[in-house]
Design a protein around this motif. Structure first.
Motif, short mmCIF file in Angstrom:
data_model
loop_
_atom_site.label_atom_id
_atom_site.label_comp_id
_atom_site.label_asym_id
_atom_site.label_seq_id
_atom_site.Cartn_x
_atom_site.Cartn_y
_atom_site.Cartn_z
N PRO A 56 75.00 14.32 -7.44
CA PRO A 56 76.33 15.13 -7.15
C PRO A 56 76.27 16.05 -8.12
O PRO A 56 77.00 17.27 -7.93
CB PRO A 56 77.45 13.93 -6.97
N ASP A 57 76.30 15.70 -9.41
CA ASP A 57 76.55 16.88 -10.29
C ASP A 57 75.63 17.92 -10.28
O ASP A 57 75.82 19.08 -10.86
CB ASP A 57 76.53 16.07 -11.71
N ALA A 58 74.23 17.70 -10.05
CA ALA A 58 73.47 18.67 -9.94
C ALA A 58 73.44 19.65 -8.58
O ALA A 58 73.47 20.91 -8.85
CB ALA A 58 71.70 18.07 -9.67
N VAL A 59 74.31 18.97 -7.42
CA VAL A 59 74.61 19.59 -6.51
C VAL A 59 75.85 20.71 -6.73
O VAL A 59 75.79 21.79 -6.53
CB VAL A 59 75.08 18.96 -5.28
N VAL A 60 76.71 20.19 -7.64
CA VAL A 60 77.83 20.98 -8.23
C VAL A 60 77.30 22.16 -8.82
O VAL A 60 77.72 23.25 -8.62
CB VAL A 60 78.91 20.03 -8.72
N ASP A 61 76.32 21.85 -9.68
CA ASP A 61 75.83 22.97 -10.69
C ASP A 61 75.07 24.01 -9.80
O ASP A 61 75.28 25.08 -9.87
CB ASP A 61 74.89 22.34 -11.65
N GLN A 62 74.18 23.60 -8.86
CA GLN A 62 73.37 24.29 -7.99
C GLN A 62 74.50 25.14 -7.11
O GLN A 62 74.37 26.51 -7.12
CB GLN A 62 72.71 23.50 -7.09
N VAL A 63 75.51 24.55 -6.48
CA VAL A 63 76.49 25.38 -5.82
C VAL A 63 77.23 26.28 -6.49
O VAL A 63 77.50 27.36 -6.29
CB VAL A 63 77.65 24.50 -5.01
N GLY A 64 77.63 26.00 -7.76
CA GLY A 64 78.35 26.93 -8.60
C GLY A 64 77.39 28.23 -8.97
O GLY A 64 77.88 29.27 -8.94
N ARG A 65 76.05 28.05 -9.26
CA ARG A 65 75.19 29.01 -9.33
C ARG A 65 75.01 30.16 -8.06
O ARG A 65 75.05 31.16 -8.27
CB ARG A 65 73.67 28.68 -9.92
N GLN A 66 74.80 29.20 -7.20
CA GLN A 66 74.92 29.97 -5.90
C GLN A 66 76.09 30.81 -5.58
O GLN A 66 76.01 31.88 -4.82
CB GLN A 66 74.44 29.06 -4.68
N LEU A 67 77.26 30.42 -5.48
CA LEU A 67 78.53 30.80 -5.42
C LEU A 67 78.64 32.16 -6.43
O LEU A 67 79.00 33.37 -5.84
CB LEU A 67 79.55 30.04 -5.71
N ALA A 68 78.10 32.18 -7.65
CA ALA A 68 78.14 33.21 -8.42
C ALA A 68 77.36 34.36 -7.85
O ALA A 68 77.62 35.60 -8.02
CB ALA A 68 77.77 32.81 -10.08
N ASP A 69 76.16 34.00 -7.47
CA ASP A 69 75.18 34.93 -6.74
C ASP A 69 75.89 35.51 -5.71
O ASP A 69 75.84 36.64 -5.41
CB ASP A 69 73.84 34.37 -6.67
N THR A 70 76.23 34.68 -4.75
CA THR A 70 76.70 34.99 -3.24
C THR A 70 77.79 35.87 -3.34
O THR A 70 77.92 36.88 -2.67
CB THR A 70 77.01 33.65 -2.37
N LEU A 71 78.93 35.51 -4.13
CA LEU A 71 80.14 36.12 -4.31
C LEU A 71 80.23 37.13 -5.50
O LEU A 71 81.21 37.98 -5.56
CB LEU A 71 81.30 35.05 -4.34
N ALA A 72 79.09 37.34 -6.04
CA ALA A 72 79.16 38.27 -7.14
C ALA A 72 80.22 37.89 -8.27
O ALA A 72 81.17 38.75 -8.63
CB ALA A 72 79.24 39.94 -6.78
N LEU A 73 80.25 36.65 -8.69
CA LEU A 73 81.22 36.15 -9.46
C LEU A 73 81.02 36.54 -10.99
O LEU A 73 79.96 36.79 -11.40
CB LEU A 73 81.52 34.58 -9.51
N ARG A 74 82.05 36.80 -11.66
CA ARG A 74 82.04 37.03 -13.10
C ARG A 74 81.87 35.41 -13.88
O ARG A 74 81.43 35.26 -14.91
CB ARG A 74 83.31 37.78 -13.75
N GLY A 75 82.50 34.63 -13.20
CA GLY A 75 82.38 33.14 -13.71
C GLY A 75 82.81 32.07 -12.90
O GLY A 75 83.48 32.43 -11.65
N TRP A 76 82.60 31.01 -13.10
CA TRP A 76 83.08 29.93 -12.43
C TRP A 76 83.03 28.57 -13.05
O TRP A 76 82.58 28.36 -14.36
CB TRP A 76 82.16 29.59 -11.01
N ARG A 77 83.95 27.65 -12.67
CA ARG A 77 83.92 26.24 -13.28
C ARG A 77 84.43 25.12 -12.37
O ARG A 77 84.91 25.64 -11.22
CB ARG A 77 84.85 25.91 -14.73
#
Length: 167
Positions: A56-77
């Motif tokens: 699950p932690d790997a999924v959270v990390d992967q999703v965070g990175r994908q969100l950053a790319d998909t939504l053009a994020l400056r940051g996430w946590r």
């Protein structure tokens, strides 16, 4: 016989404009198809990872990175646990909610500060991504729905990892 340049040029010009318009339309469709294929690949990859036991932690990390790319994020946590406060929220339907009211994202851009994107599964809240969009970006509803689905994958992975007694 009278020669009129307009009679010779206009039909060719019209055909040229039509061909150019069609070429631009095809190029736009290819761009959309490529973007859609990228979104589908992200969803598929995350679904596979979320189904892997004990990651699950790997999924959270992967999703965070994908969100950053998909939504053009400056940051996430990611925050595990209970909901605290009332930040702006990216809802399940792709709408942005501020102070419990719909926010016109297309007209006003993202609201200031962090925005909550909940990760849930089977009606159980698992945590939330706190995202910080880059200034001037306004993703389409389709892109926002991809982001919501990615967060749901993280929620499913976290929910699956919980002990059976807690479900």
């Amino acid at each position: 016989m009278t020669f009129r340049l307009r009679d010779r040029v206009a039909p060719g010009l019209g055909a040229g404009l039509i061909v150019t318009g069609l070429a631009l339309y095809v190029r736009r469709l290819r761009t959309i198809a490529a973007a859609d294929a990228g979104y589908l690949r992200r969803l598929h990859d995350t679904a596979e990872l979320s189904q892997a036991a004990g990651a699950p932690d790997a999924v959270v990390d992967q999703v965070g990175r994908q969100l950053a790319d998909t939504l053009a994020l400056r940051g996430w946590r990611f925050e595990y646990g209970n909901l605290m406060g009332h930040p702006a929220r990216l809802a399940q339907d792709g709408e942005v909610i501020v102070d419990r009211q719909p926010w016109d994202l297309e007209r006003r851009g993202w609201p200031e500060g962090e925005i909550e994107l909940r990760a849930a599964a089977n009606g159980h809240y698992c945590g939330r991504f706190m995202i910080v969009p880059a200034p001037g970006t306004v993703p389409s509803r389709q892109v926002r729905l991809v982001a919501v689905t990615l967060a749901d994958h993280a929620g499913a992975a976290l929910d699956t990892a919980r002990p059976v007694a807690d479900r």
